[in-house]
Scaffold this motif. Structure first.
Motif, PDB file in Angstrom:
ATOM      1  N   TRP A 309      37.701  46.393  31.128  1.00  0.00           N
ATOM      2  CA  TRP A 309      39.002  45.814  31.483  1.00  0.00           C
ATOM      3  C   TRP A 309      39.066  45.531  32.980  1.00  0.00           C
ATOM      4  O   TRP A 309      39.506  44.459  33.408  1.00  0.00           O
ATOM      5  N   ALA A 310      38.613  46.494  33.778  1.00  0.00           N
ATOM      6  CA  ALA A 310      38.609  46.288  35.228  1.00  0.00           C
ATOM      7  C   ALA A 310      37.660  45.161  35.615  1.00  0.00           C
ATOM      8  O   ALA A 310      37.986  44.321  36.466  1.00  0.00           O
ATOM      9  N   PHE A 311      36.498  45.122  34.996  1.00  0.00           N
ATOM     10  CA  PHE A 311      35.492  44.108  35.340  1.00  0.00           C
ATOM     11  C   PHE A 311      36.008  42.696  35.081  1.00  0.00           C
ATOM     12  O   PHE A 311      35.733  41.774  35.845  1.00  0.00           O
ATOM     13  N   LEU A 312      36.784  42.544  34.007  1.00  0.00           N
ATOM     14  CA  LEU A 312      37.228  41.199  33.616  1.00  0.00           C
ATOM     15  C   LEU A 312      38.653  40.870  34.029  1.00  0.00           C
ATOM     16  O   LEU A 312      39.041  39.700  34.017  1.00  0.00           O
ATOM     17  N   VAL A 313      39.459  41.885  34.387  1.00  0.00           N
ATOM     18  CA  VAL A 313      40.884  41.607  34.612  1.00  0.00           C
ATOM     19  C   VAL A 313      41.368  42.062  35.981  1.00  0.00           C
ATOM     20  O   VAL A 313      41.988  41.276  36.715  1.00  0.00           O
ATOM     21  N   THR A 314      41.130  43.296  36.361  1.00  0.00           N
ATOM     22  CA  THR A 314      41.798  43.851  37.545  1.00  0.00           C
ATOM     23  C   THR A 314      40.915  43.957  38.783  1.00  0.00           C
ATOM     24  O   THR A 314      41.431  44.108  39.878  1.00  0.00           O
ATOM     25  N   ALA A 315      39.598  43.925  38.641  1.00  0.00           N
ATOM     26  CA  ALA A 315      38.718  44.081  39.808  1.00  0.00           C
ATOM     27  C   ALA A 315      38.818  42.863  40.722  1.00  0.00           C
ATOM     28  O   ALA A 315      39.295  41.791  40.323  1.00  0.00           O
ATOM     29  N   SER A 316      38.362  43.022  41.956  1.00  0.00           N
ATOM     30  CA  SER A 316      38.489  41.936  42.939  1.00  0.00           C
ATOM     31  C   SER A 316      37.717  40.679  42.525  1.00  0.00           C
ATOM     32  O   SER A 316      38.155  39.567  42.768  1.00  0.00           O
ATOM     33  N   GLY A 317      36.590  40.852  41.892  1.00  0.00           N
ATOM     34  CA  GLY A 317      35.810  39.675  41.478  1.00  0.00           C
ATOM     35  C   GLY A 317      35.982  39.313  40.013  1.00  0.00           C
ATOM     36  O   GLY A 317      35.105  38.636  39.434  1.00  0.00           O
ATOM     37  N   ALA A 319      37.924  37.265  38.441  1.00  0.00           N
ATOM     38  CA  ALA A 319      38.013  35.827  38.127  1.00  0.00           C
ATOM     39  C   ALA A 319      36.610  35.209  38.076  1.00  0.00           C
ATOM     40  O   ALA A 319      36.306  34.402  37.177  1.00  0.00           O
ATOM     41  N   ASP A 320      35.780  35.578  39.045  1.00  0.00           N
ATOM     42  CA  ASP A 320      34.409  35.049  39.038  1.00  0.00           C
ATOM     43  C   ASP A 320      33.633  35.550  37.816  1.00  0.00           C
ATOM     44  O   ASP A 320      32.839  34.805  37.228  1.00  0.00           O
ATOM     45  N   HIS A 321      33.871  36.820  37.469  1.00  0.00           N
ATOM     46  CA  HIS A 321      33.181  37.364  36.288  1.00  0.00           C
ATOM     47  C   HIS A 321      33.573  36.585  35.038  1.00  0.00           C
ATOM     48  O   HIS A 321      32.715  36.239  34.216  1.00  0.00           O
ATOM     49  N   ARG A 322      34.867  36.327  34.893  1.00  0.00           N
ATOM     50  CA  ARG A 322      35.333  35.584  33.704  1.00  0.00           C
ATOM     51  C   ARG A 322      34.768  34.170  33.696  1.00  0.00           C
ATOM     52  O   ARG A 322      34.364  33.654  32.647  1.00  0.00           O
ATOM     53  N   THR A 323      34.727  33.548  34.865  1.00  0.00           N
ATOM     54  CA  THR A 323      34.211  32.178  34.934  1.00  0.00           C
ATOM     55  C   THR A 323      32.740  32.140  34.487  1.00  0.00           C
ATOM     56  O   THR A 323      32.336  31.289  33.682  1.00  0.00           O
ATOM     57  N   THR A 324      31.951  33.068  35.003  1.00  0.00           N
ATOM     58  CA  THR A 324      30.528  33.118  34.635  1.00  0.00           C
ATOM     59  C   THR A 324      30.352  33.392  33.146  1.00  0.00           C
ATOM     60  O   THR A 324      29.558  32.729  32.454  1.00  0.00           O
TER      61      THR A 324
END
Length: 527
Positions: A309-317, A319-324
């Motif tokens: 959840w943090a990796f895809l939603v709340t962490a600083s990066g 948005a980039d993770h979701r885009t990739t």
């Protein structure tokens, strides 16, 4: 849905016809390899025989190692399936939850879970055995559950008349009635176990058929790749045929060909469906989190739900993770969907064509059944070697893996049309086309949709396997990259996303099936 072949004991002429078909196929294969030499990378039977003769010791050791892992996973996965089916019968209120959880685990992409298991288990047979178990449990669980529910109701009245309970009914009645269904599931599971073990070896194993296959592909060893594929396919087909032979020695009754159970009519109750969905999500999250915590696994590589959840939603990066991640998923789906649709269309089309030309069917069916037993990770390298690493090769791999189950299911579905309906149409001098469109095609629809549902995880596995092994694109290529760079947040996110896509596609096809059957075959929705 249970289908049975028209004849159980095949006459001698059928065996002779099968042998003749195999010889013709080998001759055609050799001629094709020679004709396309220099254009396409195809090894013929003679070249394969020469390679196997030169590397017999190496191939034998690798085959034994892979077979050992497959056998371990086969036993564990099938015992798990039997236990789950028994619990679902003894506790009816838990049946839907167990079935939903089993489906979710079945939809986990083997190619994606392999690297995670390698990190968790380390070197050795652990990942291969685990993936083999994951590959087989659902193909046994589903038909066994159908079989346990298929016992005649009057038998249970007899058990109750003696004052016995659910356990006695399970052991004395249901288990006996479900035995043919269990054997059918075990037979289907045999090639799947070999597939799981091979995928596990792709994730960093030190020995085995999967390791040799990767080496052969990377060095463009055409003869080696085709030879390994031939051996792996032969082992899978022998395991499939061996279980069938053993069952024929124990029982004279014809074995059922199980496609799927009919949809549960109670799913019409929307509140129950939504409640079950919420419960399944909560249970999955709880099991995931608790298993990691109790095992004491490091969060660096063993991600929890809150990490994803943090990796895809709340962490600083995030948005980039979701885009990739979604860009890679888009690439994968752009190839998986055409391949899936093409495989379904070709399977349905060939089934109809062979129904109209029964003489041709007797020659093609044995070949189709044999090809059905070949593991996908063996088919994928062959297609990539022969057709290249572009979109055409990936779509072809996906179509091939979708085609054969669909073809066999549709053909058996068309053949299972009630004879009374055929006789009725013939009494009115109906044409062959009228019989096909008005009687046989509606009767085949449950078989078609069953194949379409079961083909969803196979299509995703086929596409991601091609991306992992050959193209480097899409989410399969992304997982291969993240596994090698220890980017476990992206790797776990890929697994979750692919599982969600597979489950959503499975559910969508089931809804389409129910809508179509309500219009064209309402009686087939009643359990």
């Amino acid at each position: 849905m249970i289908l049975s072949p028209a004849r159980w004991r095949r006459p001698r002429t059928d065996w002779l016809r099968s042998i003749a078909t195999a010889l013709v196929a080998l001759i055609a294969w050799e001629a094709l390899a020679r004709a396309l030499a220099g254009t396409y990378l195809i090894a013929g039977p003679l070249e394969i025989a020469s390679y196997l003769s030169d590397h017999a010791g190496l191939i034998l050791r690798a085959t034994g190692w892979t077979a050992l892992a497959a056998a371990g996973g086969y036993v564990i996965g099938n015992l798990t399936a039997i236990a789950l089916a028994a619990v679902a019968i003894l506790i009816p209120g838990a049946a839907r939850l167990i079935s939903s959880l089993a489906l979710i685990v079945f939809c986990l992409p083997l190619v994606a879970t392999g690297p995670i298991l390698r990190v968790l288990w380390g070197p050795g047979l652990g990942p291969q055995v685990t993936l083999a178990a994951l590959a087989v449990y659902y193909t046994t669980f589903l038909p066994l559950l159908v079989g346990l529910r298929a016992a005649p109701p009057n038998w249970f009245d007899l058990v109750r008349s003696y004052g016995r309970g659910g356990w006695t009914a399970l052991v004395e009645v249901r288990a006996m009635a479900a035995l043919p269904y269990l054997i059918a599931g075990l037979q289907i599971a045999a090639p799947a176990a070999f597939l799981g073990a091979l995928v596990g070896e792709f994730t960093g194993a030190e020995r085995g058929m999967g390791v040799l296959t990767i080496r052969a592909m990377r060095s463009l060893d055409v003869a080696g790749t085709w030879s390994l594929a031939t051996i792996a396919a032969a082992v899978s087909m022998l395991a499939h045929a061996g279980i069938g032979w053993l069952w024929r020695r124990l029982d004279d009754a014809p074995p059922p060909l199980i496609l799927a159970s009919l949809p549960d009519a109670r799913t019409d109750r929307r509140w129950a469906t939504r409640l079950n969905l919420i419960l399944v999500v909560l249970v999955v999250i709880a099991l995931w989190w608790l298993s990691m915590e109790f095992a004491g696994l490091n969060r660096f590589f063993a991600k929890r739900p809150d990490d994803i959840w943090a990796f895809l939603v709340t962490a600083s990066g995030a948005a980039d993770h979701r885009t990739t991640l979604f860009a890679a998923l888009g690439q994968t789906l752009s190839l998986a969907l055409p391949g899936y649709a093409l495989g379904l269309a070709l399977g349905l089309g060939l089934a109809i064509a062979l129904l109209m030309l029964p003489a041709l069917a007797r020659a093609i069916m044995p070949l189709a059944v044999a090809l059905r037993a070949i593991p996908i990770v063996i088919t994928a390298p062959l297609v990539v070697v022969a057709m290249g690493r572009g979109a055409t090769g990936t779509i072809t791999i996906t179509a091939v893996m979708t085609f054969f189950p669909t073809f066999i299911a549709c053909y058996q579905g068309l053949k299972r049309t009630p004879a009374a309906l055929i006789d009725l149409f013939e009494s009115y001098a109906a044409t062959r086309w009228e019989r096909l469109t008005l009687v046989q095609f509606p009767a085949m629809l449950p078989a078609f949709f069953s194949a379409a549902r079961m083909a969803v995880p196979a299509a995703i596995l086929a596409t991601t396997t091609a991306e992992w092994l050959a193209t480097g694109h899409g989410i399969g290529g992304l997982m291969a990259l993240t596994a090698s760079t220890s980017d476990y947040g992206m790797l776990w996110s890929s697994v979750v996303l692919l599982a969600l896509v597979a489950v959503a596609a499975y559910a969508a096809i089931e809804r389409i099936e129910r809508a179509v059957l309500r219009r064209y075959g309402a009686e087939q929705l009643v359990r």
